[in-house]
Write an enzyme that holds these catalytic residues in place. Structure first.
Site, PDB file in Angstrom:
ATOM      1  N   GLU A   5       3.090 -20.979  31.815  1.00 44.16           N
ATOM      2  CA  GLU A   5       2.518 -19.839  31.088  1.00 44.16           C
ATOM      3  C   GLU A   5       2.923 -18.529  31.755  1.00 44.16           C
ATOM      4  O   GLU A   5       2.728 -18.358  32.977  1.00 44.16           O
ATOM      5  CB  GLU A   5       0.984 -19.956  31.027  1.00 44.16           C
ATOM      6  CG  GLU A   5       0.356 -18.785  30.264  1.00 44.16           C
ATOM      7  CD  GLU A   5      -1.069 -19.040  29.796  1.00 44.16           C
ATOM      8  OE1 GLU A   5      -1.573 -20.172  29.961  1.00 44.16           O
ATOM      9  OE2 GLU A   5      -1.675 -18.098  29.251  1.00 44.16           O
ATOM     10  N   GLU A  62      -5.316 -26.973  35.345  1.00 46.45           N
ATOM     11  CA  GLU A  62      -4.520 -25.863  35.863  1.00 46.45           C
ATOM     12  C   GLU A  62      -4.317 -25.981  37.367  1.00 46.45           C
ATOM     13  O   GLU A  62      -5.224 -26.410  38.089  1.00 46.45           O
ATOM     14  CB  GLU A  62      -5.219 -24.533  35.546  1.00 46.45           C
ATOM     15  CG  GLU A  62      -5.356 -24.267  34.060  1.00 46.45           C
ATOM     16  CD  GLU A  62      -6.020 -22.925  33.764  1.00 46.45           C
ATOM     17  OE1 GLU A  62      -6.318 -22.148  34.708  1.00 46.45           O
ATOM     18  OE2 GLU A  62      -6.251 -22.649  32.569  1.00 46.45           O
ATOM     19  N   ASP A  88      -9.020 -24.707  26.551  1.00 50.08           N
ATOM     20  CA  ASP A  88     -10.281 -24.039  26.902  1.00 50.08           C
ATOM     21  C   ASP A  88     -10.231 -22.577  26.445  1.00 50.08           C
ATOM     22  O   ASP A  88     -11.217 -21.843  26.589  1.00 50.08           O
ATOM     23  CB  ASP A  88     -10.603 -24.169  28.400  1.00 50.08           C
ATOM     24  CG  ASP A  88      -9.563 -23.528  29.286  1.00 50.08           C
ATOM     25  OD1 ASP A  88      -8.496 -23.135  28.784  1.00 50.08           O
ATOM     26  OD2 ASP A  88      -9.814 -23.417  30.509  1.00 50.08           O
ATOM     27  N   ASP A  92      -8.253 -29.805  27.358  1.00 44.73           N
ATOM     28  CA  ASP A  92      -8.305 -29.060  28.614  1.00 44.73           C
ATOM     29  C   ASP A  92      -9.536 -29.456  29.420  1.00 44.73           C
ATOM     30  O   ASP A  92     -10.635 -29.602  28.863  1.00 44.73           O
ATOM     31  CB  ASP A  92      -8.424 -27.557  28.311  1.00 44.73           C
ATOM     32  CG  ASP A  92      -7.180 -26.799  28.709  1.00 44.73           C
ATOM     33  OD1 ASP A  92      -6.453 -27.254  29.615  1.00 44.73           O
ATOM     34  OD2 ASP A  92      -6.935 -25.744  28.089  1.00 44.73           O
TER      35      ASP A  92
HETATM   36  O1  KIV Z   1      -6.292 -23.027  26.676  1.00 46.11           O
HETATM   37  C1  KIV Z   1      -5.199 -22.901  26.102  1.00 46.11           C
HETATM   38  O2  KIV Z   1      -5.108 -22.557  24.921  1.00 46.11           O
HETATM   39  C2  KIV Z   1      -3.995 -23.175  26.881  1.00 46.11           C
HETATM   40  C3  KIV Z   1      -2.669 -22.977  26.219  1.00 46.11           C
HETATM   41  C4  KIV Z   1      -2.440 -21.576  25.875  1.00 46.11           C
HETATM   42  C5  KIV Z   1      -1.567 -23.550  27.010  1.00 46.11           C
HETATM   43  O3  KIV Z   1      -4.094 -23.570  27.995  1.00 46.11           O
END
Ligand code: KIV
Length: 297
Positions: free
Chosen positions: A191, A124, A53, A92
């Site tokens: 992260e 998340e 995302d 995501d």
């Molecule tokens: O949205 C994204 O790019 C991410 C990665 C950085 C893990 O969640």
């Protein structure tokens, strides 16, 4: 490019990731948001392609990931799907798509899988997401977890900062990782956490960890493709974990400047870069036009 393809010919799958961890293989994960990038990075040997995302801030020009919609994610995932043959494709779940209950989460994830062509979804959060994660997995949807800095919590966190800095915060992260593994996530993004915490988690869980700003001990490393190739507009706040391998922004700028100069001086297009009539058609046209002129008189 062909070298990497030959070295890593087999399709990456959810089960093959755990086998790779057991063999101690270090894998590569990158984001992609469109067909050409997906195709290039898949052919270059990327193992996991994440339609992050981060689409929001990297491609759509939003301030952060909060405004990204499910429709935007589905559209990007469909484009990426068409470019990916070997990598595992993960999408995501955007902010708001899994926060209102497990049924809504399943509905959103099914769109990413059925319409977008993703093979798994990522969401998340730690212990407070267990119920949702269990429900998704019960509906045959593989889930990747994401803890540490969770950008969708930016308003709560007040910025993008290192997480798990104190012993207590680190313990919470380690417990969350264990709980997510027990709930069934097949891999876990860490992260912006201290490398020691990432190492403990990587050694504690049997699922692969995917680090971004989490040190060298994670099983897999992930970067945002635009950071890697120098196409992000984050010059003044480039995180220390970003290593830029190319300057595509400069390459594009130079190409556009040269094109503009050629257009302005008339050097583009040449005859070879345009199309002509056949001599017969040119003659016929000439006579047609002269007949028209006579009739007008
Ligand atoms: O949205 C994204 O790019 C991410 C990665 C950085 C893990 O969640």
């Amino acid at each position: 490019m062909a070298y990497l393809k030959q070295q890593r010919p087999e399709k990456v799958t959810v089960p093959s990731l755990r086998a790779s961890k057991e063999r101690g293989e270090r894998l590569v994960c990158l984001t992609a948001y469109d067909y050409p990038t997906a195709r290039i990075i898949d052919e270059a040997g990327t193992d996991i392609i994440l339609v992050g995302d981060s689409l929001g801030n990297v491609v759509l020009g939003y301030e952060n990931t909060i405004p990204v919609t499910l429709d935007e994610m589905v559209s990007a995932t469909r484009a990426v799907r068409r470019g990916v043959a070997r990598a595992l494709l993960v999408a995501d779940m955007p902010y708001g798509s899994y926060h209102t209950g497990a049924d809504d989460a399943v509905r959103a994830a099914l769109r990413l899988i059925k319409e977008g062509g993703a093979e798994a979804v990522k969401l998340e959060g730690g212990r407070h997401r267990l119920e949702t994660i269990r429900r998704l997995i019960a509906e045959e949807i593989p889930v990747m977890g994401h803890i540490g800095l969770t950008p969708q919590s930016v308003n709560k966190l007040g910025g993008f900062r290192l997480q798990g800095k104190t012993a207590e915060a680190a313990r919470v992260l380690i417990e969350d990782a264990r709980a997510l593994e027990a709930a069934g996530v097949f891999a876990l993004v860490l992260e912006l956490v201290p490398r020691e915490v990432a190492r403990i988690i990587t050694e504690t869980v049997s699922i692969p960890t995917i680090g971004i700003g989490a040190g060298a001990d994670c099983d897999i490393q992930v970067l945002v493709i635009h950071d890697l190739i120098g196409l992000s507009f984050t010059e003044n706040r480039k995180p220390r974990f970003v290593r830029q391998y190319a300057n595509v922004r400069q390459i594009i700028t130079e190409a556009v400047e040269r094109f503009a100069a050629d257009v302005r001086t008339g050097a583009y297009p040449t005859e070879d870069e345009s199309y002509g009539l056949s001599p017969e058609a040119a003659l016929e046209l000439e006579s047609l036009l002269s007949e028209e002129k006579i009739e007008e008189r």
